[in-house]
Structure formats: C-alpha cells, structure tokens
Design an enzyme around this catalytic site. Structure first.
Site: not given
Ligand code: IMP
Length: 192
Positions: A113, A117, A119, A121, A145
């Site tokens: 990945e 962020d 989590g 995904t 993060k």
């Molecule tokens: P999660 O499912 O919230 O963990 O987000 C994962 C996905 O969100 C990553 O694969 C990114 O595509 C996108 N993402 C999360 N934070 C950022 C950021 O700061 N900049 C750009 N894309 C982000």
C-alpha cells in the site's frame, strides 16, 4: 501554437495541483533509502519462501516497482484496485474494481500500500484475500497515519509514520493529479 494550462505543475520545488500548493515533505533519496531497508527486512523474514505481492492500485504502483527491484526472493506480483477517496477526504467506502489476478492459496502474501490512513481499505482487502486461504498475509505500507487508523490489521512493514495530514506525490494523488513525482509533498505552510 496555443498556450496550454496545466492543472499540475512543478516550479522551484513547489507543486501546484488544481487549487492547492504543495511543498516537499519526504525527498526521493529518503524514500529510496527507506524502501531498501524495508526490502532487506522482507528478504530476511521470508528467506527460503516464495512471496506474492499484492499491490493496491493506483497509488502503490511506484512503491511496488521500487520495492520489487530490491527483493531477492522468488516473487510474483498481482494488482488490486480499490477506491475510498474522493478529493482530500475519505468517503469511508471501499469499492473493489479489479480483483487479484494470481492464485494465492498456500502462498505468502504481502500487500503493498502507498498509504494506510483509516485502514478501511486494508480491512476489506484482508477479508477478500483471507477467503483464498493464503499461508500468511502481511502489510507493507510506505506511509502510515497512526492517528487516523481505525482498523484491526496494523502494517508489519512501515516506511514512514506520518501525522494525519494530506500528502501527494510518488504515486499518491490529489484528484488524480500529482502521482508523477519523485518526492512526497505536503500542503505548503503545514508544519509536521
Ligand atoms: P484508508 O482506506 O483510509 O486507509 O485509505 C487508503 C487509501 O486512501 C490510500 O490507498 C490512498 O489512495 C488514499 N489516501 C489516504 N491518505 C491519503 C493522502 O494523504 N493523500 C492521498 N491519498 C490518500
């Protein structure tokens, strides 16, 4: 020839994408050094084993490419495409668009990945991949993060733990632009 305007433009180390201005946060050399360290850990941890890397598109394509070059194990790669982001905020929803293209039963899987962020995904991917009965699943994230993380599966391999701020570059986008840079950028004026 007509003048053309570009929505993403890099001038004097400042990156303009759509309405936002970004500045360098993590330099190319630091990214490459950290990837070499991650690969060395993976090479040691999986010595004598075969690995299937599952890279999350679109953001992880550069990370996957650079990491794979440093891995000296027998390694396959598969790609999945999921989407939980629109603009600068997570929609909290994950849509799987493309599935795994390699069989992973009894294989050692490492998910690649660009950034973990919330989590969400990762949780979805873990569920999807677990039903295929791989021998193991671990996560390698270039960026993590911790303050935003709400999931169960923390990444085993983390390049950089960063504050809960928006970043772009090196595969990461802001509304689909900004992926094609060597460095990682943060919003200008934001101190980390
Ligand atoms: P999660 O499912 O919230 O963990 O987000 C994962 C996905 O969100 C990553 O694969 C990114 O595509 C996108 N993402 C999360 N934070 C950022 C950021 O700061 N900049 C750009 N894309 C982000």
């Amino acid at each position: 020839m007509k003048n053309r305007t570009f929505a993403a433009k890099l001038v004097d180390k400042v990156l303009q994408i759509h309405d936002k201005t970004f500045e360098i946060f993590i330099k190319d050399e630091e990214i490459q050094a950290e990837i070499a360290t991650l690969a060395a850990r993976i090479n040691a941890d999986y010595a004598g084993k075969e690995v299937v890397f599952v890279a999350v598109l679109n953001g992880a394509f550069m990370f996957a490419s650079d990491l794979m070059k440093e891995v000296n194990l027998p390694a396959e790669i598969a790609f999945v495409k999921v989407s939980s982001y629109q603009g600068m905020n997570s929609t909290g929803r994950v849509d799987e668009v493309i599935g795994v293209t390699r069989p992973i039963k009894n294989k050692h899987v490492i998910i690649l990945e660009d950034i973990v962020d919330t989590g969400i995904t990762m949780e979805k991917l873990f569920t999807l991949l677990s039903v295929e009965h791989p021998a193991s699943i671990e996560i390698a994230a270039l960026l993590y993060k911790p303050e935003a993380f709400k999931g169960k599966h923390t990444p085993t391999y983390v390049g950089f733990s960063i504050p809960n701020k928006f970043v772009v570059g090196y595969g990461l986008d802001y509304n689909e632009l900004g992926r094609n840079t060597r460095h990682i950028y943060q919003l200008k004026g934001e101190s980390h």
